[in-house]
Scaffold this active site. Structure first.
Site, PDB file in Angstrom:
ATOM      1  N   TYR A  17       0.693  21.464 -22.400  1.00 30.98           N
ATOM      2  CA  TYR A  17      -0.404  20.699 -21.834  1.00 30.98           C
ATOM      3  C   TYR A  17      -1.569  20.713 -22.822  1.00 30.98           C
ATOM      4  O   TYR A  17      -1.898  21.763 -23.381  1.00 30.98           O
ATOM      5  CB  TYR A  17      -0.825  21.317 -20.490  1.00 30.98           C
ATOM      6  CG  TYR A  17      -1.795  20.469 -19.720  1.00 30.98           C
ATOM      7  CD1 TYR A  17      -1.341  19.375 -18.987  1.00 30.98           C
ATOM      8  CD2 TYR A  17      -3.149  20.746 -19.733  1.00 30.98           C
ATOM      9  CE1 TYR A  17      -2.234  18.586 -18.279  1.00 30.98           C
ATOM     10  CE2 TYR A  17      -4.042  19.970 -19.024  1.00 30.98           C
ATOM     11  CZ  TYR A  17      -3.577  18.882 -18.298  1.00 30.98           C
ATOM     12  OH  TYR A  17      -4.456  18.101 -17.603  1.00 30.98           O
ATOM     13  N   SER A  55       7.680  21.222 -22.641  1.00 31.46           N
ATOM     14  CA  SER A  55       7.223  19.882 -22.311  1.00 31.46           C
ATOM     15  C   SER A  55       5.742  19.931 -21.949  1.00 31.46           C
ATOM     16  O   SER A  55       5.201  20.991 -21.642  1.00 31.46           O
ATOM     17  CB  SER A  55       8.055  19.315 -21.163  1.00 31.46           C
ATOM     18  OG  SER A  55       7.806  17.945 -20.983  1.00 31.46           O
ATOM     19  N   ILE A  82       7.114  24.040 -18.937  1.00 35.70           N
ATOM     20  CA  ILE A  82       6.385  22.770 -18.914  1.00 35.70           C
ATOM     21  C   ILE A  82       4.916  23.016 -18.597  1.00 35.70           C
ATOM     22  O   ILE A  82       4.560  24.028 -17.996  1.00 35.70           O
ATOM     23  CB  ILE A  82       7.026  21.804 -17.886  1.00 35.70           C
ATOM     24  CG1 ILE A  82       6.445  20.388 -18.019  1.00 35.70           C
ATOM     25  CG2 ILE A  82       6.938  22.346 -16.481  1.00 35.70           C
ATOM     26  CD1 ILE A  82       7.221  19.329 -17.235  1.00 35.70           C
ATOM     27  N   CYS A  83       4.089  22.069 -18.996  1.00 34.87           N
ATOM     28  CA  CYS A  83       2.654  22.068 -18.721  1.00 34.87           C
ATOM     29  C   CYS A  83       1.980  23.198 -19.496  1.00 34.87           C
ATOM     30  O   CYS A  83       2.123  23.290 -20.706  1.00 34.87           O
ATOM     31  CB  CYS A  83       2.412  22.143 -17.211  1.00 34.87           C
ATOM     32  SG  CYS A  83       0.733  21.706 -16.719  1.00 34.87           S
ATOM     33  N   ALA A  84       1.249  24.077 -18.842  1.00 36.88           N
ATOM     34  CA  ALA A  84       0.596  25.192 -19.526  1.00 36.88           C
ATOM     35  C   ALA A  84       1.542  26.370 -19.742  1.00 36.88           C
ATOM     36  O   ALA A  84       1.254  27.264 -20.528  1.00 36.88           O
ATOM     37  CB  ALA A  84      -0.619  25.648 -18.720  1.00 36.88           C
TER      38      ALA A  84
END
Length: 152
Positions: A92, A118, A71-73
């Site tokens: 991200y 995500s 998730i994210c970066a």
């Protein structure tokens, strides 16, 4: 199991929040694990990307078709290691160029084979529900979704 790659049980987050890990990376038998989940954030994603043993483990999980989630970066770590080649993926905003070979989507969550990605904090609940779906089943994921204040 929350795992630290730093050699210390306390992991220092970017926003001054310390998280206590259950285990150190080198103390786990990964053959017994069902999924690897990379949490993202900074500088955590950079640390994950520089950890050679984690890089090898990610490739091993991918080759064995075991689940990997990020998730994210953190999906960038998967991208630069060739794990997203030909797969649908998200990250991200601003890290899309690191999703090498991926079909980059604008969805909250992308699931492609054994890889779940995500976009970030705002998509953590849908991300978590996908993880539950794949580790347990869709019925359990739906049961949890109905119990929380969240509408999909």
């Amino acid at each position: 199991t929350m795992v630290s790659i730093t050699g210390e049980y306390t992991v220092h987050g970017a926003h001054g929040i310390d998280v206590q890990a259950d285990k150190l990376f080198e103390d786990i038998s990964y053959d017994e694990q069902d999924m690897l989940v990379l949490p993202g954030g900074m500088p955590g994603t950079l640390n994950l990307g520089q950890h050679k043993a984690l890089e090898a483990l990610l490739r091993k999980f991918y080759q064995r078709e075991k689940y990997i989630a990020a998730i994210c970066a953190a999906p960038s770590v998967l991208g630069v290691n060739g794990i997203l080649e030909g797969k649908n993926a998200v990250c991200y905003p601003g890290y899309e160029d690191k999703l090498l070979g991926a079909n980059v989507l604008k969805e909250e969550v992308a699931v492609d084979g054994n890889v779940i990605t995500s976009r970030g904090l705002g998509t953590a609940i849908p991300f978590s529900l996908e993880i539950v779906k794949y580790l347990l089943d869709e019925e359990k994921s739906e049961e949890i979704r109905k119990k929380i204040i969240f509408k999909l």
